[in-house]
Scaffold this motif. Structure first.
Motif, PDB file in Angstrom:
ATOM      1  N   LEU A   2     -24.755 -59.368 -31.349  1.00  0.00           N
ATOM      2  CA  LEU A   2     -25.682 -60.480 -31.533  1.00  0.00           C
ATOM      3  C   LEU A   2     -25.160 -61.737 -30.836  1.00  0.00           C
ATOM      4  O   LEU A   2     -25.927 -62.479 -30.208  1.00  0.00           O
ATOM      5  CB  LEU A   2     -25.903 -60.737 -33.025  1.00  0.00           C
ATOM      6  N   ARG A   3     -23.861 -61.978 -30.941  1.00  0.00           N
ATOM      7  CA  ARG A   3     -23.285 -63.133 -30.241  1.00  0.00           C
ATOM      8  C   ARG A   3     -23.404 -62.960 -28.723  1.00  0.00           C
ATOM      9  O   ARG A   3     -23.673 -63.919 -27.993  1.00  0.00           O
ATOM     10  CB  ARG A   3     -21.827 -63.318 -30.659  1.00  0.00           C
ATOM     11  N   ASN A   4     -23.182 -61.737 -28.267  1.00  0.00           N
ATOM     12  CA  ASN A   4     -23.320 -61.459 -26.837  1.00  0.00           C
ATOM     13  C   ASN A   4     -24.752 -61.687 -26.382  1.00  0.00           C
ATOM     14  O   ASN A   4     -25.008 -62.296 -25.328  1.00  0.00           O
ATOM     15  CB  ASN A   4     -22.906 -60.016 -26.552  1.00  0.00           C
ATOM     16  N   GLU A   5     -25.705 -61.210 -27.176  1.00  0.00           N
ATOM     17  CA  GLU A   5     -27.115 -61.399 -26.834  1.00  0.00           C
ATOM     18  C   GLU A   5     -27.458 -62.877 -26.757  1.00  0.00           C
ATOM     19  O   GLU A   5     -28.191 -63.311 -25.853  1.00  0.00           O
ATOM     20  CB  GLU A   5     -27.995 -60.697 -27.862  1.00  0.00           C
ATOM     21  N   ALA A   6     -26.937 -63.658 -27.701  1.00  0.00           N
ATOM     22  CA  ALA A   6     -27.237 -65.089 -27.712  1.00  0.00           C
ATOM     23  C   ALA A   6     -26.766 -65.755 -26.418  1.00  0.00           C
ATOM     24  O   ALA A   6     -27.455 -66.615 -25.857  1.00  0.00           O
ATOM     25  CB  ALA A   6     -26.583 -65.748 -28.920  1.00  0.00           C
ATOM     26  N   GLN A   7     -25.597 -65.354 -25.925  1.00  0.00           N
ATOM     27  CA  GLN A   7     -25.078 -65.945 -24.692  1.00  0.00           C
ATOM     28  C   GLN A   7     -25.963 -65.619 -23.495  1.00  0.00           C
ATOM     29  O   GLN A   7     -26.250 -66.486 -22.658  1.00  0.00           O
ATOM     30  CB  GLN A   7     -23.658 -65.448 -24.441  1.00  0.00           C
ATOM     31  N   PHE A   8     -26.405 -64.375 -23.423  1.00  0.00           N
ATOM     32  CA  PHE A   8     -27.219 -63.985 -22.277  1.00  0.00           C
ATOM     33  C   PHE A   8     -28.620 -64.595 -22.351  1.00  0.00           C
ATOM     34  O   PHE A   8     -29.178 -65.005 -21.326  1.00  0.00           O
ATOM     35  CB  PHE A   8     -27.290 -62.464 -22.162  1.00  0.00           C
ATOM     36  N   LEU A   9     -29.184 -64.655 -23.537  1.00  0.00           N
ATOM     37  CA  LEU A   9     -30.513 -65.247 -23.655  1.00  0.00           C
ATOM     38  C   LEU A   9     -30.483 -66.747 -23.385  1.00  0.00           C
ATOM     39  O   LEU A   9     -31.464 -67.317 -22.909  1.00  0.00           O
ATOM     40  CB  LEU A   9     -31.102 -64.953 -25.032  1.00  0.00           C
ATOM     41  N   GLU A  10     -29.367 -67.383 -23.708  1.00  0.00           N
ATOM     42  CA  GLU A  10     -29.226 -68.795 -23.361  1.00  0.00           C
ATOM     43  C   GLU A  10     -29.237 -68.952 -21.841  1.00  0.00           C
ATOM     44  O   GLU A  10     -29.864 -69.868 -21.295  1.00  0.00           O
ATOM     45  CB  GLU A  10     -27.928 -69.350 -23.938  1.00  0.00           C
ATOM     46  N   MET A  11     -28.556 -68.059 -21.140  1.00  0.00           N
ATOM     47  CA  MET A  11     -28.532 -68.083 -19.685  1.00  0.00           C
ATOM     48  C   MET A  11     -29.922 -67.837 -19.107  1.00  0.00           C
ATOM     49  O   MET A  11     -30.304 -68.419 -18.090  1.00  0.00           O
ATOM     50  CB  MET A  11     -27.560 -67.007 -19.183  1.00  0.00           C
ATOM     51  N   LEU A  12     -30.699 -66.964 -19.773  1.00  0.00           N
ATOM     52  CA  LEU A  12     -32.009 -66.568 -19.265  1.00  0.00           C
ATOM     53  C   LEU A  12     -33.148 -67.402 -19.855  1.00  0.00           C
ATOM     54  O   LEU A  12     -34.313 -67.084 -19.646  1.00  0.00           O
ATOM     55  CB  LEU A  12     -32.251 -65.087 -19.569  1.00  0.00           C
ATOM     56  N   ARG A  13     -32.787 -68.447 -20.581  1.00  0.00           N
ATOM     57  CA  ARG A  13     -33.815 -69.284 -21.190  1.00  0.00           C
ATOM     58  C   ARG A  13     -34.751 -69.840 -20.122  1.00  0.00           C
ATOM     59  O   ARG A  13     -34.309 -70.293 -19.063  1.00  0.00           O
ATOM     60  CB  ARG A  13     -33.167 -70.445 -21.942  1.00  0.00           C
ATOM     61  N   GLY A  14     -36.050 -69.781 -20.407  1.00  0.00           N
ATOM     62  CA  GLY A  14     -37.049 -70.310 -19.485  1.00  0.00           C
ATOM     63  C   GLY A  14     -37.712 -69.264 -18.619  1.00  0.00           C
ATOM     64  O   GLY A  14     -38.707 -69.560 -17.957  1.00  0.00           O
ATOM     65  N   ALA A  15     -37.165 -68.014 -18.616  1.00  0.00           N
ATOM     66  CA  ALA A  15     -37.750 -66.958 -17.794  1.00  0.00           C
ATOM     67  C   ALA A  15     -38.991 -66.394 -18.474  1.00  0.00           C
ATOM     68  O   ALA A  15     -38.957 -65.991 -19.635  1.00  0.00           O
ATOM     69  CB  ALA A  15     -36.725 -65.850 -17.555  1.00  0.00           C
ATOM     70  N   GLU A  16     -40.071 -66.329 -17.742  1.00  0.00           N
ATOM     71  CA  GLU A  16     -41.366 -65.941 -18.303  1.00  0.00           C
ATOM     72  C   GLU A  16     -41.370 -64.523 -18.859  1.00  0.00           C
ATOM     73  O   GLU A  16     -42.052 -64.238 -19.846  1.00  0.00           O
ATOM     74  CB  GLU A  16     -42.433 -66.072 -17.216  1.00  0.00           C
ATOM     75  N   HIS A  17     -40.586 -63.621 -18.278  1.00  0.00           N
ATOM     76  CA  HIS A  17     -40.647 -62.217 -18.644  1.00  0.00           C
ATOM     77  C   HIS A  17     -39.428 -61.749 -19.455  1.00  0.00           C
ATOM     78  O   HIS A  17     -39.146 -60.560 -19.533  1.00  0.00           O
ATOM     79  CB  HIS A  17     -40.818 -61.353 -17.399  1.00  0.00           C
ATOM     80  N   ILE A  18     -38.730 -62.707 -20.072  1.00  0.00           N
ATOM     81  CA  ILE A  18     -37.588 -62.428 -20.946  1.00  0.00           C
ATOM     82  C   ILE A  18     -37.873 -63.048 -22.308  1.00  0.00           C
ATOM     83  O   ILE A  18     -38.390 -64.165 -22.401  1.00  0.00           O
ATOM     84  CB  ILE A  18     -36.278 -63.023 -20.385  1.00  0.00           C
ATOM     85  N   GLY A  19     -37.544 -62.331 -23.396  1.00  0.00           N
ATOM     86  CA  GLY A  19     -37.685 -62.907 -24.730  1.00  0.00           C
ATOM     87  C   GLY A  19     -36.879 -64.189 -24.851  1.00  0.00           C
ATOM     88  O   GLY A  19     -35.758 -64.280 -24.320  1.00  0.00           O
ATOM     89  N   GLN A  20     -37.433 -65.172 -25.549  1.00  0.00           N
ATOM     90  CA  GLN A  20     -36.835 -66.505 -25.584  1.00  0.00           C
ATOM     91  C   GLN A  20     -36.196 -66.833 -26.937  1.00  0.00           C
ATOM     92  O   GLN A  20     -36.721 -66.474 -27.992  1.00  0.00           O
ATOM     93  CB  GLN A  20     -37.899 -67.549 -25.268  1.00  0.00           C
TER      94      GLN A  20
END
Length: 420
Positions: free
Chosen positions: A82-100
């Motif tokens: 979960l911590r790993n996911e949080a880091q990657f989603l923070e990096m991918l924040r703003g991408a239209e086709h990625i969960g936010q």
């Protein structure tokens, strides 16, 4: 919540049923860590498992209110994911086709005396997973139109583009369409390409790409990593486009078919659209897909090349974006089947796509409603609750249904394409 009553009921159940019921009760308990926040209204359970789960809240900090999903963990391994996911989603924040991710103050909780556990708040994506979409179609002869599949393919391509060139948007900023930029690409890989990690979102009437078929978003970066070999990472991600696309295309299949790929792949011959020459490549795309006669030939060739055994035969990300955008712009008259006896002008119409989307996505129930359909026997019959939980302050009413306003068909009309 009457935990003594729940405990007595759990003792009366078979071991497997008791575990399911126990996890559902734990999800209800975990919801109480969040309900003191008057802006959050507990609305149900999106999913539960042995290492954690996901619960749904109505977030009233916005007007109009929005739904969010809070993922929680209850084991050390799940904590790390979960911590790993949080880091990657923070990096991918703003991408239209990625969960936010959604900013939420309640970032940790104390579960069952096991210590602090991380949580992660995400935007609620309503229409379930690709696997759920396929299961709704299992008993039908509905053939998915290629013009729908082109749109799904473009979504998958844009997910890979996001991982190569993360937008790194700020909290609550508008989502942006993924694009190339001048910086060196990152070697981000998601490492879990299966049908439960591609979620179906809404239609967007003002957007050509998603006005006819809903947006698809990639979730679950618990196993995500950054590879030093950026080109190798992009090659892996492009291969996974093919894996996920074939799962969408063949509704009775999971990714286990990848266990039986020949050493040099299956041989596939096609005509190179750029040069007009015949080419032969080894591919991980299996024969039941490569021999299909009822998919646009150009799309089939492109998916097969995504899964090429040799990276020399794999299309570049730039080529994929261009070809996918061109494919989405096709009309029925532009679709070409290998079986020329079938007329795409009859099977690839907007009405065909609208009715598929309406029947198997928009009218099929949201995640929240599916949790309330009494489909978990042990929880419903023994605990007297759906997976919305004993502590739920509200029960969901009927979901607001999208309708294609441009459709000329009656809302109750179902058109089945019975091509086998």
């Amino acid at each position: 919540m009457d935990y003594d009553l729940i405990g007595r009921l759990l003792l009366s159940l078979p071991a497997g049923d008791a575990e399911t019921a126990r996890m559902a009760a734990l999800a209800d308990k975990i919801s109480t860590y969040f309900t003191p926040n008057e802006n959050l209204v507990y609305r149900g359970v999106a999913g539960i498992g042995r290492h954690g789960g996901a619960i749904i809240f109505l977030d009233r900090r916005r007007h109009p209110s929005r739904k969010i999903v809070v993922k929680y963990s209850i084991s050390d391994q799940a904590d790390a994911d979960l911590r790993n996911e949080a880091q990657f989603l923070e990096m991918l924040r703003g991408a239209e086709h990625i969960g936010q991710t959604i900013p939420l103050a309640e970032a940790t909780l104390n579960v069952s005396g096991t210590g602090k556990r991380p949580t992660l708040a995400l935007d609620f994506i309503p229409y379930g997973t690709i696997y759920a979409f396929r299961s709704r179609m299992d008993r039908t002869h509905y053939r998915v139109p290629s013009r729908f599949l082109w749109r799904a393919f473009l979504c998958l391509v844009r997910q890979v583009l996001a991982m190569a060139f993360p937008p790194q948007g700020g909290p609550d900023e508008p989502l942006r369409r993924e694009r190339f930029h001048q910086h060196r690409p990152l070697g981000v890989v998601q490492n879990s390409p299966h049908g439960n990690n591609v979620i179906i979102g809404d239609l967007t009437s003002d957007d050509f790409e998603h006005s006819l078929a809903p947006i698809l978003k990639l979730i679950d970066f618990g196993r995500g990593e950054i590879l030093r070999d950026e080109e190798g990472a992009i090659y892996d991600n492009i291969g996974n486009i093919g894996v996920l696309f074939i799962i969408i295309f063949e509704r009775r299949l999971d990714e286990s078919y990848l266990d039986n790929i020949p050493e040099l792949g299956w041989q596939y011959e096609f005509v190179d659209r750029q040069t007009g020459e015949n080419r032969r490549i080894g591919t991980a795309a299996p024969p039941f897909f490569t021999e299909s006669k009822y998919i646009d030939v150009e799309l089939r060739d492109l998916v097969v090349r995504c899964m090429a055994v040799s990276s020399d035969n794999t299309p570049s990300l730039e080529e994929l974006v261009g070809e996918a955008e061109r494919g989405v712009a096709k009309g029925p008259e532009d679709i070409v089947y290998e079986d020329t006896a079938v007329d795409p002008r009859q099977t690839e119409t907007d009405e065909m796509i609208r009715n598929l989307v309406q029947r198997f996505i928009l009218d099929a129930g949201t995640i929240e409603e599916e949790a309330a359909t009494l489909n978990r026997r042990t929880v419903n019959h023994h605990l007297g609750t759906t997976l919305l939980g004993i502590n739920a302050t509200t029960r969901p009413g009927p979901a607001q249904r999208h309708q294609f306003k441009q459709s000329n068909l009656d809302a109750n009309t179902v058109v089945d394409n019975d091509i086998d």
